[in-house]
Design an enzyme around this catalytic site. Structure first.
Site, short mmCIF file in Angstrom:
data_model
loop_
_atom_site.label_atom_id
_atom_site.label_comp_id
_atom_site.label_asym_id
_atom_site.label_seq_id
_atom_site.Cartn_x
_atom_site.Cartn_y
_atom_site.Cartn_z
N LYS A 184 0.87 -1.17 0.00
CA LYS A 184 0.00 0.00 0.00
C LYS A 184 0.91 1.23 0.00
O LYS A 184 1.55 1.55 0.99
CB LYS A 184 -0.92 -0.02 1.23
CG LYS A 184 -2.10 0.96 1.16
CD LYS A 184 -1.69 2.36 1.52
CE LYS A 184 -2.86 3.33 1.48
NZ LYS A 184 -2.40 4.73 1.69
N GLY A 241 4.78 4.10 11.30
CA GLY A 241 4.07 5.37 11.38
C GLY A 241 3.69 5.70 12.81
O GLY A 241 4.36 5.28 13.76
N SER A 242 2.58 6.39 12.96
CA SER A 242 2.17 6.87 14.28
C SER A 242 1.63 5.74 15.14
O SER A 242 1.19 4.69 14.65
CB SER A 242 1.08 7.93 14.13
OG SER A 242 -0.12 7.34 13.66
N GLY A 245 -2.13 5.22 14.30
CA GLY A 245 -2.36 4.46 13.07
C GLY A 245 -1.98 3.00 13.22
O GLY A 245 -2.70 2.10 12.79
N GLY A 246 -0.83 2.76 13.85
CA GLY A 246 -0.38 1.39 14.02
C GLY A 246 -1.31 0.57 14.89
O GLY A 246 -1.62 -0.59 14.58
N GLU A 265 6.10 -0.39 13.73
CA GLU A 265 7.14 0.46 14.31
C GLU A 265 6.50 1.83 14.44
O GLU A 265 6.11 2.43 13.43
CB GLU A 265 8.37 0.48 13.42
CG GLU A 265 9.54 1.24 14.02
CD GLU A 265 9.62 2.66 13.51
OE1 GLU A 265 9.13 3.57 14.22
OE2 GLU A 265 10.15 2.87 12.42
N CYS A 302 12.72 8.06 12.87
CA CYS A 302 12.26 7.33 14.05
C CYS A 302 13.36 7.15 15.08
O CYS A 302 13.08 6.90 16.25
CB CYS A 302 11.69 5.98 13.64
SG CYS A 302 12.69 5.09 12.43
N GLU A 392 6.95 11.55 21.82
CA GLU A 392 7.68 11.90 20.61
C GLU A 392 7.21 13.23 20.03
O GLU A 392 6.01 13.51 19.97
CB GLU A 392 7.51 10.80 19.55
CG GLU A 392 8.29 11.04 18.28
CD GLU A 392 8.14 9.92 17.28
OE1 GLU A 392 9.10 9.64 16.54
OE2 GLU A 392 7.06 9.30 17.24
#
Length: 525
Positions: A184, A241-242, A245-246, A265, A302, A392
């Protein structure tokens, strides 16, 4: 290469079925040609059915054949290096030279996985021969190897548009394991994604593999992601990603009738601990080095060293002054997307609202989505009492934490959530303190760096990119390094099989000359 904007489903180029988009140049605010296709549930189904059709043949390719395919992908990426770098620069506002290097590192990663495949150790082949005369009961022959999970869905990331995207480490390790990939693409860099996708598509065709080994799709909103995670043919998902979202993908995958792993991650501040003797001896050097690395990729990494902790004493003022000097001379630079820029400014406000004091700032922004380098400071008491200061901030900011003593340093280390990395700067006379600190850090991270910085990171057999939640959703596995292949494998035992029906790595004569565990002894015999 002429960009068409089509989806790449197997060997086909598929036009839009659910709208289109154009890439944005964040440095100029201009939209770039061409229009890129969005697909929907039907395209997801088509790509995953092809991947499932490809699985049996691709997962049973010989090790030499699969390794040659990975090398071919590397060749194709190197062949489009200049074009890929130029397009990625337009879609990110970052220098093309940066992406030339990222392309070469990405190609090198495919070659490293080709070596992993040729060596065959990832199979973890084990043979326990039959013992027909064993008492009180005979033992049948048992042979084990790891096999590929099945079709894998990979969500491309925004911050490293090549090495964490279409041709990134997730794709390389999944293909190395024998898993077809449905990728994706991230909508922030669709042209870059198409160039990479076509390189892989061409390699699949030239290697004579089933077209379903690789597909690239694109979509708007959450619908496409949900369709990918929900599809019954998917066996695993990766995401960078965030945390929000994860975890949304992770939870959705656990609610399926047949739950599947989602390897995420997500978030990390990569705390840096400077012990007293190192602070006194090298405070200025450490402060300057950390500030420089925190600005890499406009702080959109990251592994950015975001928080530095040190006991107030000799060397602290020098560290602060050196960090401030590096920050203040930094030019504001364009961030990857308007959304990332807005999140950065919002998170900076959150830090300030939590008591962080600005003690340094880089050059003022010129363009709408420029990220300004910033330096903040708090006390140890503030860090301990304000959880928001330990979250973060994705962008070019650094937080210095001024501690009152070694007891508070250990207390501060304990309040951090899971991290991708943690760093310790120490002299020999600090080692007694380090011995007490290291067990605390081991529980909270997958990588501890000593007298260096958390970024950059090498992709090697001994490196990992993982950590306890929320750094990742499963700290047993890594997304960087050669052991990343282990995410996409599972063990199968073949019991009492005739030799001719066994997988080649498990046959009695060991025709591939692999290292195997035979009756508990590691051997190539």
């Amino acid at each position: 290469m002429t960009l068409t904007g089509d989806l790449l489903i197997g060997a086909a180029q598929v036009p839009a079925t659910a709208g289109t988009m154009k890439a944005l140049n964040p440095a100029t605010g201009e939209y770039l040609e061409p229009e890129f296709a969005f697909g929907g549930v039907a395209e997801v189904d088509r790509a995953l059915r092809l991947a499932d059709e490809a699985f049996d043949s691709y997962s049973h390719t010989g090790l030499a054949e699969r390794a040659a395919f990975l090398d071919l992908v590397a060749d194709k990426l190197e062949a489009v290096k200049d074009e890929l770098a130029a397009r990625t620069s337009l879609e990110t506002g970052l220098p093309a030279a940066q992406f030339e290097g990222e392309t070469l590192r990405t190609a090198a990663n495919f070659r490293k996985f080709a070596t992993v495949v040729r060596q065959g150790r990832f199979l973890q082949a084990a043979v326990d021969p039959a013992q027909p005369s064993r008492q009180p009961a005979p033992r049948l022959d048992h042979r084990l190897q790891k096999v590929a999970l099945g079709p894998v869905v990979i969500f491309g990331a925004s911050n490293f548009p090549i090495s964490y995207s279409v041709a990134g480490g997730d794709t390389a390790s999944a293909l190395a394991a024998g898993c077809p990939v449905v990728l994706k693409a991230h909508n922030a860099h669709p042209g870059s994604s198409e160039i990479q996708g076509r390189a892989i598509q061409q390699a699949v065709a030239e290697a004579g593999l089933h077209e379903g080994v690789f597909s690239l799709i694109r979509g708007a909103g959450n619908e496409i992601g949900e369709a990918l995670v929900d599809h019954p043919l998917v066996r695993a998902v990766t995401f960078t990603g965030s945390e929000g979202g994860g975890m949304a993908l992770y939870r959705r995958a656990q609610q399926r009738p047949d739950p599947i792993p989602v390897f995420t991650e997500m978030t990390s501040v990569n705390p840096t601990f400077v012990l007293p003797a190192a602070l006194a001896a090298r405070g200025a050097e450490i402060g300057a080095g950390l500030a420089q690395r925190a600005q890499y990729n406009v702080g959109q990494a990251c592994l950015k060293p975001a928080v530095l902790l040190a006991v107030d004493g000799p060397g602290f003022a020098e560290l602060r002054d050196a960090a401030r000097a590096e920050v203040e001379k930094a030019a504001a630079r364009t961030m990857l997307t308007p959304g990332i820029h807005d999140a950065y400014t919002g998170n900076v406000r959150r830090m300030q609202d939590s008591g962080a004091i600005r003690i340094g700032a880089g050059q003022a922004p010129i363009h709408a989505w420029d990220g300004q380098s910033l330096l903040y400071e708090v006390t140890g008491e503030q860090l301990l009492s304000q959880p928001a200061l330990r979250e973060e901030v994705f962008g070019p900011s650094v937080l210095l934490v001024r501690l009152t003593g070694l007891e508070q340093l250990q207390e501060a280390a304990r309040v951090f959530r899971g991290q991708l990395s943690a760093t310790v700067h120490a002299e020999v006379s600090d080692h007694a303190v380090a011995v007490q600190l290291l067990p605390i850090l081991e529980r909270r991270t997958g990588r501890i760096v000593f007298n260096a910085f958390s970024i950059p990171q090498e992709a090697t057999s001994a490196s990992v990119h993982t950590g306890p939640f929320p750094a990742t959703s499963d700290s047993r596995f890594t997304s960087v390094g050669m052991s990343a292949i282990e995410r996409f494998l599972r063990p199968v035992t073949y019991q009492n099989f005739p030799d001719e029906l066994l997988p080649e790595p498990l046959r009695e004569a060991n025709p591939l000359h692999l290292w195997r565990l035979v009756d508990g002894e590691l051997t190539r015999d």
